[in-house]
Motif scaffolding. Structure first.
Motif, PDB file in Angstrom:
ATOM      1  N   GLU A   1      43.552  25.835  44.214  1.00  0.00           N
ATOM      2  CA  GLU A   1      43.062  24.983  43.125  1.00  0.00           C
ATOM      3  C   GLU A   1      44.076  24.815  41.990  1.00  0.00           C
ATOM      4  O   GLU A   1      44.099  23.783  41.326  1.00  0.00           O
ATOM      5  CB  GLU A   1      41.742  25.523  42.572  1.00  0.00           C
ATOM      6  N   ASN A   2      44.904  25.857  41.763  1.00  0.00           N
ATOM      7  CA  ASN A   2      45.829  25.774  40.638  1.00  0.00           C
ATOM      8  C   ASN A   2      47.247  26.272  40.974  1.00  0.00           C
ATOM      9  O   ASN A   2      48.107  26.303  40.109  1.00  0.00           O
ATOM     10  CB  ASN A   2      45.278  26.555  39.442  1.00  0.00           C
ATOM     11  N   HIS A   3      47.466  26.683  42.204  1.00  0.00           N
ATOM     12  CA  HIS A   3      48.761  27.202  42.668  1.00  0.00           C
ATOM     13  C   HIS A   3      49.248  28.393  41.839  1.00  0.00           C
ATOM     14  O   HIS A   3      50.444  28.613  41.719  1.00  0.00           O
ATOM     15  CB  HIS A   3      49.824  26.093  42.717  1.00  0.00           C
ATOM     16  N   GLU A   4      48.292  29.157  41.283  1.00  0.00           N
ATOM     17  CA  GLU A   4      48.637  30.365  40.536  1.00  0.00           C
ATOM     18  C   GLU A   4      48.412  31.580  41.417  1.00  0.00           C
ATOM     19  O   GLU A   4      47.505  31.596  42.267  1.00  0.00           O
ATOM     20  CB  GLU A   4      47.795  30.463  39.267  1.00  0.00           C
ATOM     21  N   TYR A   5      49.222  32.599  41.183  1.00  0.00           N
ATOM     22  CA  TYR A   5      49.049  33.855  41.913  1.00  0.00           C
ATOM     23  C   TYR A   5      47.720  34.470  41.495  1.00  0.00           C
ATOM     24  O   TYR A   5      47.332  34.382  40.333  1.00  0.00           O
ATOM     25  CB  TYR A   5      50.198  34.814  41.609  1.00  0.00           C
ATOM     26  N   GLU A   6      47.052  35.077  42.459  1.00  0.00           N
ATOM     27  CA  GLU A   6      45.748  35.655  42.168  1.00  0.00           C
ATOM     28  C   GLU A   6      45.896  37.013  41.500  1.00  0.00           C
ATOM     29  O   GLU A   6      46.561  37.912  42.021  1.00  0.00           O
ATOM     30  CB  GLU A   6      44.916  35.801  43.449  1.00  0.00           C
ATOM     31  N   GLU A   7      45.292  37.128  40.328  1.00  0.00           N
ATOM     32  CA  GLU A   7      45.362  38.380  39.578  1.00  0.00           C
ATOM     33  C   GLU A   7      44.663  39.490  40.367  1.00  0.00           C
ATOM     34  O   GLU A   7      43.569  39.300  40.892  1.00  0.00           O
ATOM     35  CB  GLU A   7      44.680  38.196  38.222  1.00  0.00           C
ATOM     36  N   GLY A   8      45.321  40.616  40.476  1.00  0.00           N
ATOM     37  CA  GLY A   8      44.728  41.763  41.166  1.00  0.00           C
ATOM     38  C   GLY A   8      44.739  41.658  42.680  1.00  0.00           C
ATOM     39  O   GLY A   8      44.031  42.398  43.359  1.00  0.00           O
ATOM     40  N   ALA A   9      45.532  40.757  43.222  1.00  0.00           N
ATOM     41  CA  ALA A   9      45.583  40.597  44.681  1.00  0.00           C
ATOM     42  C   ALA A   9      46.049  41.897  45.337  1.00  0.00           C
ATOM     43  O   ALA A   9      46.941  42.581  44.834  1.00  0.00           O
ATOM     44  CB  ALA A   9      46.514  39.453  45.057  1.00  0.00           C
ATOM     45  N   ALA A  10      45.410  42.231  46.439  1.00  0.00           N
ATOM     46  CA  ALA A  10      45.748  43.422  47.223  1.00  0.00           C
ATOM     47  C   ALA A  10      45.100  43.264  48.590  1.00  0.00           C
ATOM     48  O   ALA A  10      44.140  42.502  48.743  1.00  0.00           O
ATOM     49  CB  ALA A  10      45.221  44.682  46.535  1.00  0.00           C
ATOM     50  N   PRO A  11      45.600  43.959  49.587  1.00  0.00           N
ATOM     51  CA  PRO A  11      44.946  43.896  50.895  1.00  0.00           C
ATOM     52  C   PRO A  11      43.487  44.362  50.798  1.00  0.00           C
ATOM     53  O   PRO A  11      43.181  45.324  50.077  1.00  0.00           O
ATOM     54  CB  PRO A  11      45.775  44.860  51.752  1.00  0.00           C
ATOM     55  N   CYS A  12      42.612  43.674  51.509  1.00  0.00           N
ATOM     56  CA  CYS A  12      41.201  44.071  51.539  1.00  0.00           C
ATOM     57  C   CYS A  12      41.075  45.402  52.286  1.00  0.00           C
ATOM     58  O   CYS A  12      42.027  45.882  52.900  1.00  0.00           O
ATOM     59  CB  CYS A  12      40.352  42.985  52.198  1.00  0.00           C
ATOM     60  N   LEU A  13      39.897  45.983  52.258  1.00  0.00           N
ATOM     61  CA  LEU A  13      39.700  47.286  52.891  1.00  0.00           C
ATOM     62  C   LEU A  13      39.913  47.234  54.405  1.00  0.00           C
ATOM     63  O   LEU A  13      40.450  48.175  54.989  1.00  0.00           O
ATOM     64  CB  LEU A  13      38.316  47.839  52.552  1.00  0.00           C
ATOM     65  N   MET A  14      39.516  46.155  55.047  1.00  0.00           N
ATOM     66  CA  MET A  14      39.752  46.033  56.486  1.00  0.00           C
ATOM     67  C   MET A  14      41.253  45.972  56.775  1.00  0.00           C
ATOM     68  O   MET A  14      41.756  46.638  57.680  1.00  0.00           O
ATOM     69  CB  MET A  14      39.058  44.793  57.056  1.00  0.00           C
ATOM     70  N   CYS A  15      41.978  45.175  55.992  1.00  0.00           N
ATOM     71  CA  CYS A  15      43.423  45.093  56.184  1.00  0.00           C
ATOM     72  C   CYS A  15      44.089  46.427  55.895  1.00  0.00           C
ATOM     73  O   CYS A  15      45.045  46.803  56.572  1.00  0.00           O
ATOM     74  CB  CYS A  15      44.017  43.982  55.316  1.00  0.00           C
TER      75      CYS A  15
END
Length: 164
Positions: free
Chosen positions: A108-122
């Motif tokens: 939607e805005n081409h901004e990096y997602e704050e707090g991005a990290a692999p999910c628990l499954m990953c």
């Protein structure tokens, strides 16, 4: 003289380019797995091979089925995560001791997602793959480092954390 890019951002730039192949309409994520300065595997978020993806459908299945849910709800999502796609494309022997580079942005805005990290499954897959470290892009030059050993020692499931 132009300053040379550091290796971490070099690989994160590659992961971001891989993300541009993502078929997800909400988030574009790319992963690069590197061992001893050699790229072992790449992966981007998208529908399983042979299945129609959201970019071809023209709508996000998760948003359609669960319009108010931002995190979780993976059963409604058509995409395989970029980390998962990279892991299944490499042998475990190649991944032991490697580093996983993850970069992505919201469409939607081409901004990096704050707090991005692999999910628990990953995270579980990363642990079993033998990957040692994960670097996640925070902005164009900064990143967060996760030591996989910390995920093993600090088991979020035992602490009641079931979502990110």
């Amino acid at each position: 003289m132009e300053e040379r890019i550091d290796k971490q951002n070099y690989y994160l730039d590659i992961a971001e380019t891989v993300a541009s192949r993502s078929t997800c309409l909400r988030k574009k994520y790319g992963t690069v797995i590197v061992n001893q300065d050699q790229i072992i595997s790449t992966g981007y978020s998208g529908a399983p091979r042979g299945r129609i993806n959201c970019s071809d459908l023209g709508y996000c299945t998760k948003k359609k089925l669960l319009p108010d849910q931002r995190h979780g709800g993976y059963d409604a999502c058509r995409s395989v995560h970029s980390e998962q796609n990279a892991i299944i494309s490499a042998s475990r022997e190649q991944m032991i001791g490697s580093t996983l580079y993850l970069a992505g942005y919201r469409t939607e805005n081409h901004e990096y997602e704050e707090g991005a990290a692999p999910c628990l499954m990953c995270r579980k897959l990363i642990i079993n793959a033998g990957i040692k470290r994960v670097l996640v892009r925070v902005d164009k030059t900064n990143y967060k480092v996760y030591e996989v050993e910390d995920w093993i020692k600090n088991d979020e499931f035992l602490n009641g954390q079931l979502a990110y």
